[in-house]
Write an enzyme that holds these catalytic residues in place. Structure first.
Site, PDB file in Angstrom:
ATOM      1  N   CYS A  68       0.815  -1.226   0.000  1.00 20.47           N
ATOM      2  CA  CYS A  68       0.000   0.000   0.000  1.00 20.47           C
ATOM      3  C   CYS A  68       0.846   1.272   0.000  1.00 20.47           C
ATOM      4  O   CYS A  68       0.369   2.333  -0.384  1.00 20.47           O
ATOM      5  CB  CYS A  68      -0.937  -0.001   1.200  1.00 20.47           C
ATOM      6  SG  CYS A  68      -2.045  -1.406   1.167  1.00 20.47           S
TER       7      CYS A  68
ATOM      8  N   HIS B 229      -3.873   6.962   1.281  1.00 21.16           N
ATOM      9  CA  HIS B 229      -4.123   5.629   0.744  1.00 21.16           C
ATOM     10  C   HIS B 229      -5.517   5.205   1.191  1.00 21.16           C
ATOM     11  O   HIS B 229      -5.891   5.393   2.349  1.00 21.16           O
ATOM     12  CB  HIS B 229      -3.063   4.659   1.264  1.00 21.16           C
ATOM     13  CG  HIS B 229      -3.467   3.231   1.108  1.00 21.16           C
ATOM     14  ND1 HIS B 229      -3.866   2.720  -0.098  1.00 21.16           N
ATOM     15  CD2 HIS B 229      -3.576   2.221   2.004  1.00 21.16           C
ATOM     16  CE1 HIS B 229      -4.193   1.440   0.071  1.00 21.16           C
ATOM     17  NE2 HIS B 229      -4.027   1.124   1.334  1.00 21.16           N
TER      18      HIS B 229
ATOM     19  N   ASN C 299      -9.999  -1.131  -1.442  1.00 26.04           N
ATOM     20  CA  ASN C 299      -8.562  -0.906  -1.280  1.00 26.04           C
ATOM     21  C   ASN C 299      -7.826  -1.475  -2.496  1.00 26.04           C
ATOM     22  O   ASN C 299      -7.788  -2.688  -2.690  1.00 26.04           O
ATOM     23  CB  ASN C 299      -8.100  -1.592   0.013  1.00 26.04           C
ATOM     24  CG  ASN C 299      -6.620  -1.380   0.300  1.00 26.04           C
ATOM     25  OD1 ASN C 299      -5.865  -0.927  -0.559  1.00 26.04           O
ATOM     26  ND2 ASN C 299      -6.197  -1.726   1.496  1.00 26.04           N
TER      27      ASN C 299
HETATM   28  N1  COA Z   1     -18.596  -9.928   7.132  1.00 24.69           N
HETATM   29  C1  COA Z   1     -19.212 -10.217   8.273  1.00 24.69           C
HETATM   30  N2  COA Z   1     -18.552 -10.505   9.411  1.00 24.69           N
HETATM   31  C2  COA Z   1     -17.200 -10.492   9.358  1.00 24.69           C
HETATM   32  C3  COA Z   1     -16.504 -10.201   8.182  1.00 24.69           C
HETATM   33  C4  COA Z   1     -17.239  -9.911   7.036  1.00 24.69           C
HETATM   34  N3  COA Z   1     -16.678  -9.601   5.859  1.00 24.69           N
HETATM   35  N4  COA Z   1     -15.175 -10.262   8.455  1.00 24.69           N
HETATM   36  C5  COA Z   1     -15.058 -10.589   9.745  1.00 24.69           C
HETATM   37  N5  COA Z   1     -16.275 -10.734  10.296  1.00 24.69           N
HETATM   38  C6  COA Z   1     -16.644 -11.063  11.667  1.00 24.69           C
HETATM   39  C7  COA Z   1     -15.515 -11.709  12.429  1.00 24.69           C
HETATM   40  O1  COA Z   1     -15.475 -13.091  12.161  1.00 24.69           O
HETATM   41  C8  COA Z   1     -15.903 -11.404  13.853  1.00 24.69           C
HETATM   42  O2  COA Z   1     -16.871 -12.314  14.262  1.00 24.69           O
HETATM   43  P1  COA Z   1     -16.865 -12.897  15.780  1.00 24.69           P
HETATM   44  O3  COA Z   1     -17.012 -11.683  16.647  1.00 24.69           O
HETATM   45  O4  COA Z   1     -18.041 -13.796  15.767  1.00 24.69           O
HETATM   46  O5  COA Z   1     -15.541 -13.568  15.925  1.00 24.69           O
HETATM   47  C9  COA Z   1     -16.568 -10.047  13.749  1.00 24.69           C
HETATM   48  O6  COA Z   1     -16.927  -9.878  12.377  1.00 24.69           O
HETATM   49  C10 COA Z   1     -15.689  -8.915  14.171  1.00 24.69           C
HETATM   50  O7  COA Z   1     -14.441  -9.116  13.599  1.00 24.69           O
HETATM   51  P2  COA Z   1     -13.247  -8.200  13.931  1.00 24.69           P
HETATM   52  O8  COA Z   1     -12.047  -8.723  13.242  1.00 24.69           O
HETATM   53  O9  COA Z   1     -13.202  -7.957  15.410  1.00 24.69           O
HETATM   54  O10 COA Z   1     -13.733  -6.867  13.238  1.00 24.69           O
HETATM   55  P3  COA Z   1     -13.058  -5.461  13.245  1.00 24.69           P
HETATM   56  O11 COA Z   1     -13.928  -4.540  13.967  1.00 24.69           O
HETATM   57  O12 COA Z   1     -11.624  -5.506  13.647  1.00 24.69           O
HETATM   58  O13 COA Z   1     -13.123  -5.101  11.710  1.00 24.69           O
HETATM   59  C11 COA Z   1     -11.699  -4.950   9.805  1.00 24.69           C
HETATM   60  C12 COA Z   1     -12.417  -5.870  10.780  1.00 24.69           C
HETATM   61  C13 COA Z   1     -10.876  -5.839   8.870  1.00 24.69           C
HETATM   62  C14 COA Z   1     -12.729  -4.191   8.978  1.00 24.69           C
HETATM   63  C15 COA Z   1     -10.824  -3.942  10.600  1.00 24.69           C
HETATM   64  O14 COA Z   1     -10.033  -4.616  11.522  1.00 24.69           O
HETATM   65  C16 COA Z   1      -9.973  -3.115   9.707  1.00 24.69           C
HETATM   66  O15 COA Z   1     -10.458  -2.279   8.976  1.00 24.69           O
HETATM   67  N6  COA Z   1      -8.635  -3.284   9.739  1.00 24.69           N
HETATM   68  C17 COA Z   1      -7.738  -2.614   8.860  1.00 24.69           C
HETATM   69  C18 COA Z   1      -7.761  -3.337   7.548  1.00 24.69           C
HETATM   70  C19 COA Z   1      -7.019  -2.632   6.464  1.00 24.69           C
HETATM   71  O16 COA Z   1      -7.262  -1.493   6.201  1.00 24.69           O
HETATM   72  N7  COA Z   1      -6.133  -3.359   5.797  1.00 24.69           N
HETATM   73  C20 COA Z   1      -5.380  -2.854   4.715  1.00 24.69           C
HETATM   74  C21 COA Z   1      -4.333  -1.934   5.216  1.00 24.69           C
HETATM   75  S1  COA Z   1      -3.422  -1.307   3.927  1.00 24.69           S
END
Ligand code: COA
Length: 331
Positions: free
Chosen positions: A113, A258, A288
């Site tokens: 990224c 980004h 993304n």
């Molecule tokens: N749809 C529905 N549920 C989903 C899911 C999806 N696409 N992906 C994960 N879940 C579920 C998980 O399994 C979890 O379930 P559980 O509570 O039963 O275990 C729940 O949603 C919460 O997951 P969690 O990982 O705690 O969510 P979060 O609040 O951390 O959000 C992201 C997940 C990925 C959106 C967040 O962490 C994020 O934005 N991170 C940065 C990612 C990023 O930008 N990456 C690229 C960087 S360059």
């Protein structure tokens, strides 16, 4: 010494639009979950016959046309991607061939990224030193073919999209404009927090049924950790860019971050202390697109008239590695 200016921009995304509801038919997810956590509503995915290089070619041709240049006038290609068409050689030479150019160097940048700003920094140094005059800098990605489109991969599959952005860079003798600074960072302690393990020559054999069965060829991410570091390090990189140039947040006309996640962009905006009109976001449409996200956003911002001569543009990125970076530009 001259500075580096942006001569023209271009972008291209595949025609196929994939909505959150489309994804909900492939895996256990929902439009509500995706929009709430990421701000993404649609992304574009390649169809048969399209590759990173075909997207990059279209973006490059658009930028060249805007610059009124022919591919033969380029001195160098810098190609940023973490989703290359092949293991080797890198996409740079394939793009060079597609553009019908020979002999000029084609550098591949693998900084995910942050790739576009890393590439920008290299191109800027080359141009300022006089080594190359006209540099084509491309960020292009095809994520869709690598995503695990089942519920197992839903945390990453819903976030990433395909696309390409291109800019033509060249020297300007006007001291008052051009790239003012670039700052690049990396912290390899976090390398496995967002990575694709295989195929890779750390494994022997470097690809196997077993690696595939384990899903080692898919991007895996510790989402919360990525979020935590991105929300701190992106604002920090913006602060460094401002300080290096004697600027304040109020001086920023436009921050083009980004496009990883709308929530992260909002955290960056709040942390730096910027108004809504000072920050550009189009993640809603494209998801993304890693190294392509900044040049795509920059192109759209320019088309919307968000930057004029003399304005201050700041770029910031964060991603796998971890790597992060910023750039300040007087437009
Ligand atoms: N749809 C529905 N549920 C989903 C899911 C999806 N696409 N992906 C994960 N879940 C579920 C998980 O399994 C979890 O379930 P559980 O509570 O039963 O275990 C729940 O949603 C919460 O997951 P969690 O990982 O705690 O969510 P979060 O609040 O951390 O959000 C992201 C997940 C990925 C959106 C967040 O962490 C994020 O934005 N991170 C940065 C990612 C990023 O930008 N990456 C690229 C960087 S360059």
């Amino acid at each position: 010494m001259s500075r580096t200016e942006f001569i023209a921009t271009g972008f291209h995304v595949p025609e196929r639009v994939v909505t959150n509801d489309d994804l909900a038919r492939m895996m256990d997810t929902s439009d509500e979950w995706i929009v709430q956590r990421s701000g993404i509503k649609t992304r574009h995915w390649v169809s048969e016959g399209e590759t990173g290089v075909t997207l990059a070619r279209q973006a490059a041709l658009q930028a060249l046309a805007k610059a009124g240049m022919k591919p033969g006038e380029l001195d160098c290609i810098v190609y940023c991607t973490c989703t290359p068409d092949h293991f080797e050689p890198g996409n740079g030479v394939f793009l060079q061939r597609e553009l019908g150019v020979r002999d000029i160097p084609a550098l591949d940048v693998r900084n995910q990224c942050s790739g576009f700003i890393y590439g920008l920094s290299v191109a800027d140094a080359w141009i300022k030193s006089g080594q190359y005059r006209r540099v084509l800098l491309v960020g292009a990605e095809v994520h869709s073919r690598g995503l695990d489109k089942t519920t197992r991969g839903r945390d990453t599959a819903v976030l990433f999209g395909d696309g390409a952005g291109a800019v033509i860079l060249g020297p300007t003798d006007e001291d008052s404009r051009g790239i003012l600074s670039t700052h690049l960072y990396a912290d390899g302690r976090h390398a496995e927090k967002l990575w694709v393990d295989a195929p890779g020559l750390a494994h022997d054999p470097y690809i196997s049924e077993e690696l595939l069965a384990q899903g080692k060829h898919r991007a895996v991410m510790e989402g919360k950790e990525v979020f935590k570091y991105a929300s701190v390090l992106m604002p920090q990189s913006v602060a460094t860019a401002l300080k290096a140039n004697g600027l304040t947040p109020a001086d920023i006309t436009l921050l083009v971050p980004h496009q990883a996640n709308l929530r992260i962009i909002e955290m960056v905006q709040k942390s730096v202390g910027l108004r809504d009109d000072q920050v550009y976001a189009n993640i809603e449409k494209y998801g993304n697109t890693t190294a392509a996200s900044i040049p795509i956003a920059l192109h759209e911002a320019l088309c919307e008239g968000r930057l004029k001569r003399g304005d201050v543009l700041v770029l910031t990125a964060f991603g796998s590695g971890f790597t992060w970076a910023s750039a300040a530009v007087r437009w």
